[in-house]
Design an enzyme around this catalytic site. Sequence first.
Site, PDB file in Angstrom:
ATOM      1  N   GLY A  44       0.848  -1.187   0.000  1.00 59.52           N
ATOM      2  CA  GLY A  44       0.000   0.000   0.000  1.00 59.52           C
ATOM      3  C   GLY A  44       0.880   1.233   0.000  1.00 59.52           C
ATOM      4  N   GLN A  49       3.032   9.896   1.176  1.00 60.37           N
ATOM      5  CA  GLN A  49       4.299   9.160   1.234  1.00 60.37           C
ATOM      6  C   GLN A  49       5.183   9.430   0.021  1.00 60.37           C
ATOM      7  OE1 GLN A  49       2.295   5.182   2.182  1.00 60.37           O
ATOM      8  NE2 GLN A  49       4.171   5.081   3.372  1.00 60.37           N
ATOM      9  N   CYS A  92       5.608  -0.060   7.486  1.00 57.22           N
ATOM     10  CA  CYS A  92       5.316   1.117   6.676  1.00 57.22           C
ATOM     11  C   CYS A  92       6.555   1.493   5.879  1.00 57.22           C
ATOM     12  CB  CYS A  92       4.902   2.280   7.582  1.00 57.22           C
ATOM     13  SG  CYS A  92       4.455   3.762   6.658  1.00 57.22           S
ATOM     14  N   LEU A  93       6.355   1.765   4.584  1.00 59.26           N
ATOM     15  CA  LEU A  93       7.493   2.122   3.718  1.00 59.26           C
ATOM     16  C   LEU A  93       8.132   3.435   4.151  1.00 59.26           C
ATOM     17  CD1 LEU A  93       5.965   1.186   0.240  1.00 59.26           C
ATOM     18  CD2 LEU A  93       7.651  -0.112   1.569  1.00 59.26           C
ATOM     19  N   HIS A 134      -4.744   1.368   7.304  1.00 62.48           N
ATOM     20  CA  HIS A 134      -3.388   1.908   7.447  1.00 62.48           C
ATOM     21  C   HIS A 134      -3.168   3.054   6.456  1.00 62.48           C
ATOM     22  CE1 HIS A 134       1.123   1.375   8.031  1.00 62.48           C
ATOM     23  NE2 HIS A 134       1.070   2.078   6.902  1.00 62.48           N
ATOM     24  N   HIS A 138      -2.769   7.489   6.787  1.00 70.20           N
ATOM     25  CA  HIS A 138      -1.753   8.394   6.221  1.00 70.20           C
ATOM     26  C   HIS A 138      -2.409   9.680   5.695  1.00 70.20           C
ATOM     27  CE1 HIS A 138       1.992   6.225   6.493  1.00 70.20           C
ATOM     28  NE2 HIS A 138       1.520   5.157   5.872  1.00 70.20           N
TER      29      HIS A 138
HETATM   30 NI    NI Z   1       2.382   3.298   5.823  1.00 69.21          NI
END
Ligand code: NI
Length: 164
Positions: A44, A49, A92-93, A134, A138
Site C-alpha cells: 500500500g 508518502q 510502513c514504507l 493503514h 496516512h
Molecule cells: Ni504506511
Amino acid sequence: MILEIVQYPDARLATPCEPVADVAAVVGLISEMFETMYAAPGRGLAAPQVGVLARVFVMDAGWKSGTKTPRVCINPEIVTVSKETVTGPEGCLSAPGIEVQLTRPARITLDYTDQMGVRQREDLTGFDAICAQHELDHLDGTMHFDRLDAQTRAGLIQDYEATL
Ligand code: NI
C-alpha cells in the site's frame, strides 16, 4: 517513474491531506504510485508518502502472495467498522524496520472514488481491511505507531531514530 518515498519524521507524514477535486489530475500520479509501491516492495502507498498531500492511496494486499488485487482509493471514507477486531503486525514504507502490533476493526465498509471517477462502496476483510485502514490513516497525517500508547510509541521511535 519510481518516486522517492518520504521518510518519517518528515512533516508531510503528519499533515492531513486535501480532498481530490479532479480525478483526471491524479491519474499520472496513481500510475507512478503503483510503480513505486511494487518496486519498494510494498502492499500500500498513500500520496503523502510520495510528497503529495492529496486524499488518494493505492493498495494491493494480495500481490505478494500471488493474487494481484490493485485498488485505487480516492477520497476514501470508512462508513462502518466491525465490532470484531484483529491484532497483527504492520510495517510502513515511510518507517523501514519498524513493526507495530496494532488492533483494528476486522471488517470495514469503504466508500471511495476509483480511477474512472466512479464512487464505489466495498466491504473489506482480512488484510485488505487492515491495509486500507493503514493507508487511510496516512491521509489524516497518522502513522501506525501514532495509534500506540505513548510509552510504546516513544520506545519505537527512539529505536527508529537510532538507525537514521
Ligand atoms: Ni504506511
